[in-house]
Design a protein around this motif. Structure first.
Motif, PDB file in Angstrom:
ATOM      1  N   MET A  74       0.828  -1.202   0.000  1.00 18.71           N
ATOM      2  CA  MET A  74       0.000   0.000   0.000  1.00 18.71           C
ATOM      3  C   MET A  74       0.864   1.255   0.000  1.00 18.71           C
ATOM      4  N   ARG A  75       0.228   2.394  -0.194  1.00 15.05           N
ATOM      5  CA  ARG A  75       0.884   3.695  -0.188  1.00 15.05           C
ATOM      6  C   ARG A  75       0.601   4.387   1.139  1.00 15.05           C
ATOM      7  N   SER A  76       1.603   5.041   1.692  1.00 12.98           N
ATOM      8  CA  SER A  76       1.448   5.637   3.015  1.00 12.98           C
ATOM      9  C   SER A  76       0.645   6.933   3.009  1.00 12.98           C
ATOM     10  N   GLY A  77       0.768   7.735   1.940  1.00 13.48           N
ATOM     11  CA  GLY A  77       0.130   9.049   1.920  1.00 13.48           C
ATOM     12  C   GLY A  77      -1.362   9.027   2.198  1.00 13.48           C
ATOM     13  N   PRO A  78      -2.137   8.241   1.450  1.00 15.51           N
ATOM     14  CA  PRO A  78      -3.581   8.210   1.709  1.00 15.51           C
ATOM     15  C   PRO A  78      -3.930   7.701   3.103  1.00 15.51           C
ATOM     16  N   LEU A  79      -3.145   6.769   3.642  1.00 14.56           N
ATOM     17  CA  LEU A  79      -3.427   6.274   4.989  1.00 14.56           C
ATOM     18  C   LEU A  79      -3.152   7.354   6.034  1.00 14.56           C
ATOM     19  N   ILE A  86     -10.656  12.227  10.049  1.00 13.00           N
ATOM     20  CA  ILE A  86     -11.489  11.903  11.212  1.00 13.00           C
ATOM     21  C   ILE A  86     -11.469  13.045  12.223  1.00 13.00           C
ATOM     22  N   GLU A  87     -10.312  13.657  12.407  1.00 13.41           N
ATOM     23  CA  GLU A  87     -10.228  14.770  13.352  1.00 13.41           C
ATOM     24  C   GLU A  87     -11.127  15.928  12.926  1.00 13.41           C
ATOM     25  N   GLN A  88     -11.216  16.173  11.625  1.00 19.24           N
ATOM     26  CA  GLN A  88     -12.088  17.238  11.139  1.00 19.24           C
ATOM     27  C   GLN A  88     -13.556  16.872  11.343  1.00 19.24           C
ATOM     28  N   ALA A  89     -13.895  15.598  11.134  1.00 16.35           N
ATOM     29  CA  ALA A  89     -15.276  15.161  11.357  1.00 16.35           C
ATOM     30  C   ALA A  89     -15.675  15.356  12.817  1.00 16.35           C
ATOM     31  N   ILE A  90     -14.757  15.080  13.725  1.00 17.74           N
ATOM     32  CA  ILE A  90     -15.036  15.295  15.150  1.00 17.74           C
ATOM     33  C   ILE A  90     -15.190  16.786  15.437  1.00 17.74           C
ATOM     34  N   ALA A  91     -14.326  17.596  14.839  1.00 21.79           N
ATOM     35  CA  ALA A  91     -14.421  19.048  15.020  1.00 21.79           C
ATOM     36  C   ALA A  91     -15.740  19.589  14.479  1.00 21.79           C
ATOM     37  N   ASP A  92     -16.252  18.953  13.427  1.00 24.50           N
ATOM     38  CA  ASP A  92     -17.529  19.361  12.835  1.00 24.50           C
ATOM     39  C   ASP A  92     -18.725  18.743  13.553  1.00 24.50           C
ATOM     40  N   GLN A  93     -18.474  18.051  14.645  1.00 27.24           N
ATOM     41  CA  GLN A  93     -19.503  17.413  15.474  1.00 27.24           C
ATOM     42  C   GLN A  93     -20.306  16.357  14.711  1.00 27.24           C
ATOM     43  N   ALA A 103      -6.743  -3.156   7.167  1.00 24.37           N
ATOM     44  CA  ALA A 103      -5.844  -4.293   6.970  1.00 24.37           C
ATOM     45  C   ALA A 103      -5.889  -4.717   5.512  1.00 24.37           C
ATOM     46  N   ARG A 104      -4.747  -5.166   5.020  1.00 19.87           N
ATOM     47  CA  ARG A 104      -4.678  -5.730   3.672  1.00 19.87           C
ATOM     48  C   ARG A 104      -3.747  -6.930   3.692  1.00 19.87           C
ATOM     49  N   ARG A 105      -4.222  -8.020   3.097  1.00 21.52           N
ATOM     50  CA  ARG A 105      -3.450  -9.259   3.045  1.00 21.52           C
ATOM     51  C   ARG A 105      -3.071  -9.748   4.441  1.00 21.52           C
ATOM     52  N   GLY A 106      -3.882  -9.406   5.443  1.00 23.34           N
ATOM     53  CA  GLY A 106      -3.601  -9.811   6.811  1.00 23.34           C
ATOM     54  C   GLY A 106      -2.738  -8.834   7.580  1.00 23.34           C
ATOM     55  N   HIS A 107      -2.159  -7.841   6.889  1.00 27.34           N
ATOM     56  CA  HIS A 107      -1.330  -6.828   7.543  1.00 27.34           C
ATOM     57  C   HIS A 107      -2.227  -5.718   8.093  1.00 27.34           C
ATOM     58  N   ILE A 108      -2.216  -5.514   9.394  1.00 28.37           N
ATOM     59  CA  ILE A 108      -2.927  -4.371   9.972  1.00 28.37           C
ATOM     60  C   ILE A 108      -2.026  -3.153   9.796  1.00 28.37           C
ATOM     61  N   VAL A 109      -2.466  -2.210   8.970  1.00 26.20           N
ATOM     62  CA  VAL A 109      -1.609  -1.078   8.614  1.00 26.20           C
ATOM     63  C   VAL A 109      -2.071   0.237   9.230  1.00 26.20           C
ATOM     64  N   GLN A 110      -3.280   0.267   9.755  1.00 17.15           N
ATOM     65  CA  GLN A 110      -3.777   1.498  10.364  1.00 17.15           C
ATOM     66  C   GLN A 110      -4.828   1.138  11.391  1.00 17.15           C
ATOM     67  N   GLN A 111      -4.601   1.546  12.632  1.00 13.41           N
ATOM     68  CA  GLN A 111      -5.576   1.352  13.700  1.00 13.41           C
ATOM     69  C   GLN A 111      -5.372   2.486  14.694  1.00 13.41           C
ATOM     70  N   ALA A 427     -13.319   5.297   3.307  1.00 16.45           N
ATOM     71  CA  ALA A 427     -13.154   4.198   2.352  1.00 16.45           C
ATOM     72  C   ALA A 427     -12.337   4.643   1.143  1.00 16.45           C
ATOM     73  N   ARG A 428     -12.516   5.884   0.725  1.00 13.99           N
ATOM     74  CA  ARG A 428     -11.776   6.404  -0.429  1.00 13.99           C
ATOM     75  C   ARG A 428     -10.282   6.466  -0.145  1.00 13.99           C
ATOM     76  N   GLN A 429      -9.920   6.906   1.062  1.00 11.99           N
ATOM     77  CA  GLN A 429      -8.493   6.962   1.405  1.00 11.99           C
ATOM     78  C   GLN A 429      -7.884   5.566   1.438  1.00 11.99           C
ATOM     79  N   VAL A 430      -8.641   4.611   1.961  1.00  8.29           N
ATOM     80  CA  VAL A 430      -8.135   3.236   1.992  1.00  8.29           C
ATOM     81  C   VAL A 430      -7.945   2.718   0.568  1.00  8.29           C
ATOM     82  N   ALA A 431      -8.921   2.970  -0.293  1.00 12.25           N
ATOM     83  CA  ALA A 431      -8.818   2.520  -1.682  1.00 12.25           C
ATOM     84  C   ALA A 431      -7.641   3.181  -2.390  1.00 12.25           C
ATOM     85  N   ASP A 432      -7.456   4.475  -2.153  1.00 12.79           N
ATOM     86  CA  ASP A 432      -6.380   5.192  -2.832  1.00 12.79           C
ATOM     87  C   ASP A 432      -5.009   4.724  -2.367  1.00 12.79           C
ATOM     88  N   ALA A 433      -4.965   4.119  -1.185  1.00 10.87           N
ATOM     89  CA  ALA A 433      -3.695   3.585  -0.683  1.00 10.87           C
ATOM     90  C   ALA A 433      -3.284   2.309  -1.410  1.00 10.87           C
TER      91      ALA A 433
END
Length: 560
Positions: A74-79, A86-93, A103-111, A427-433
């Protein structure tokens, strides 16, 4: 549906093969090169894929494990862009807090955990003295994602020969035949084609759990069985009752015995005990149920009236546990050495069972190809589900990818901003990664980008003196008919003639040749989207006229 499994030995071997310096190394950059076919004029390129590119992942680990972005292909930038999203969504209430899991191929890459699990004490947004921060281990009320546990549990009984999908429900629940429901099948419950109304205020029905279940079983249909698709809680409440009748156990006991226990999903349960309350995300302030702030018990009023155990809602879980459940489906019903379902059963659960209702693609419980929350991860084989409390899960088998977003968006009230735009953006960021492989090693490659209501063009002035051939390679996953790519030519730069429209999905990289008249002065590629949902997008590579690369004078696309 294509799935790939492998032994642990092979995983180790492949992991070693992907060490730096190997020819199988997964690159971190924005594109992945791949070998070109010997015949460059073939209509479809089918090169080897030296890295884990889109639709061509290397085999998966049999279990989830912390992994590297590089190892997942995967690519790191989109992740990395998920954090500010998410931080902006929280700021926007949009929600007080969230946990993400990729996760991709069993690798947990973002949590990651964001914001607060418990912040308010009432629907006036009065803050509590000591708000509780969200953690990666926060337990969420999954709401309607519970339905997938119900259909999975039912299919365990199916595997044991307890019923057939086309059996009438009334064969096993005779009281269900009341009010013209004698022909409703078990499969129609699972695909929401029974004819039931979406929901009823079951919590207002007098009596105990058994009385309320009987009320559902006696309830009349709104439409003839099989005539419509209507997403309904009553379908899953009935299916839960069927499971209890056939198994002799209450639904929560059966799910633990057959699914969550064997998978060691230790933080997944109905009716979490009081000692776990501090780990649970609060939901809604509900004065109408006289419960005050709902925290540690099921949010859904009808599930609450069924003692917290119902087929449509009631399951609590963490992102990690839900990831295990999803990975089991990717591994054809097996997680490590534990088999939960047979591969054929997984296929039944995740294939489109109701093609007669286009746009409402549905397996046995799982929703399929729903761009409104899957966005660029959506494909004919992508399955997932959402929950009213702000939860969602998307599983893309072709890319061996899991994207989970758990939020407490109904805390402290359901009268908040919709979570769906955030689900789509995540989902878009995950796909773009997940990188799209190049069709060649040297040609320039352009990507039309993402966004709603786009109209992005790249234009080249060619000013031909004689007829010529335009050639290029293209790859696209475009929302069919709603979004479109267009190739056009012009003799004056103002009036344009359409040469071809691109929509839907290409078969990998496709080579295109177009004969251009000698009066052609401009060539233009234009990408237009509607006001919702993007798929993975449109790529154009190696655009040439008579083998000479095009120089785009006006270009709103991204070079990748």
């Amino acid at each position: 549906m294509k799935r790939r499994t492998m032994s642990l030995v092979l995983v180790t071997a492949m992991g070693a093969a992907m060490m730096p310096g190997s020819t199988l190394e997964a690159v971190e950059g924005p594109s992945i090169e791949m070998e070109k076919k010997e015949n460059p004029h073939a209509s479809v390129h089918r090169p080897s894929f030296p890295a884990s590119s889109w639709d061509h992942p290397l085999p998966s680990s049999p279990v989830l494990h912390p992994g590297s972005i590089r190892g997942a292909g995967m690519r790191s930038g989109p992740l990395k862009a998920i954090d500010p999203l998410i931080e902006q969504a929280i700021a926007d209430q949009v929600m007080p807090g969230a946990v993400t899991f990729v996760a991709r191929r069993g690798h947990i890459v973002q949590q990651e955990a964001y914001g607060y699990a418990v912040r308010y004490k009432d629907d006036a947004f009065t803050e509590i003295k000591s708000p509780i921060k969200m953690t990666e281990h926060t337990i969420f009320d999954l709401a309607s994602i519970s339905k997938i546990f119900t259909t999975t549990a039912a299919m365990k009984l199916y595997e044991d020969g307890k019923f057939k999908l086309d059996d009438p429900v009334a064969k096993y629940l005779p009281e269900f035949a009341a009010n013209g429901k004698e022909d409703v099948t078990i499969e129609q419950l699972m695909t929401h084609t029974s004819g039931f109304t979406p929901w009823i205020p079951l919590y207002q029905v007098d009596g105990d759990r058994d009385d309320r279940i009987q009320h559902v079983l006696q309830y009349p249909l709104e439409n003839a069985p099989g005539s419509t698709y209507t997403y309904s809680d009553l379908n899953m409440i009935t299916l839960g009752a069927l499971i209890e009748r056939l198994s002799g156990m209450r639904l929560d006991t059966f799910v633990k015995q057959e699914i969550t226990g064997p998978l060691q999903m230790n933080d997944t349960m109905y009716n979490p005990p009081a000692q776990l309350k501090a780990r649970i995300a609060a939901t809604e302030y509900q004065p109408w149920t006289e419960r005050g702030l709902v925290w540690g018990e099921v949010h859904d009023e009808s599930a609450w009236s069924l003692d917290g155990v119902a087929g449509h809602a009631g399951v609590f879980s963490t992102a990690s546990d839900l990831g295990k459940f999803a990975h089991m489906f990717l591994m054809e019903g097996k997680y490590g050495g534990t088999r939960i379902l047979e591969p054929e059963t997984v296929e039944l659960l995740t294939e489109n069972r109701i093609p007669q209702f286009p746009g409402d693609d549905h397996g046995l419980g799982w929703e399929l190809q729903q761009g409104w929350f899957m966005d660029a991860l959506s494909s004919p084989s992508t399955f997932g589900h959402t929950g009213y409390t702000g939860t969602s899960i998307v599983v893309n088998p072709a890319n061996q990818t899991i994207a989970i977003l758990l939020t407490n968006r109904v805390h402290p009230t359901r009268e908040t901003v919709s979570t769906s735009p955030t689900r789509r953006a995540f989902a878009r960021q995950v796909a773009d990664a997940i990188p799209v492989a190049s069709s060649t090693k040297k040609a320039e490659r352009w990507f039309a980008g993402y966004g709603d209501k786009l109209a992005r063009s790249m234009t080249a002035e060619v000013d031909l003196k004689k007829a010529a051939t335009l050639s290029f390679d293209t790859w696209y996953r475009i929302e069919n008919t709603y979004d479109n790519g267009r190739l056009e030519r012009s003799t004056d730069g103002e009036n344009w003639e359409e040469l071809e429209v691109f929509t839907g999905e290409s078969d990998d990289w496709v080579h295109k040749d177009f004969s251009l008249p000698k009066d052609t002065k401009f060539i233009r590629f234009t990408y237009e989207t509607d006001n919702a949902v993007n798929n993975r997008g449109w790529y154009v590579e190696g655009a040439k006229i008579n083998k000479k690369p095009l120089d785009f004078d006006t270009n709103e696309w991204e070079k990748r």
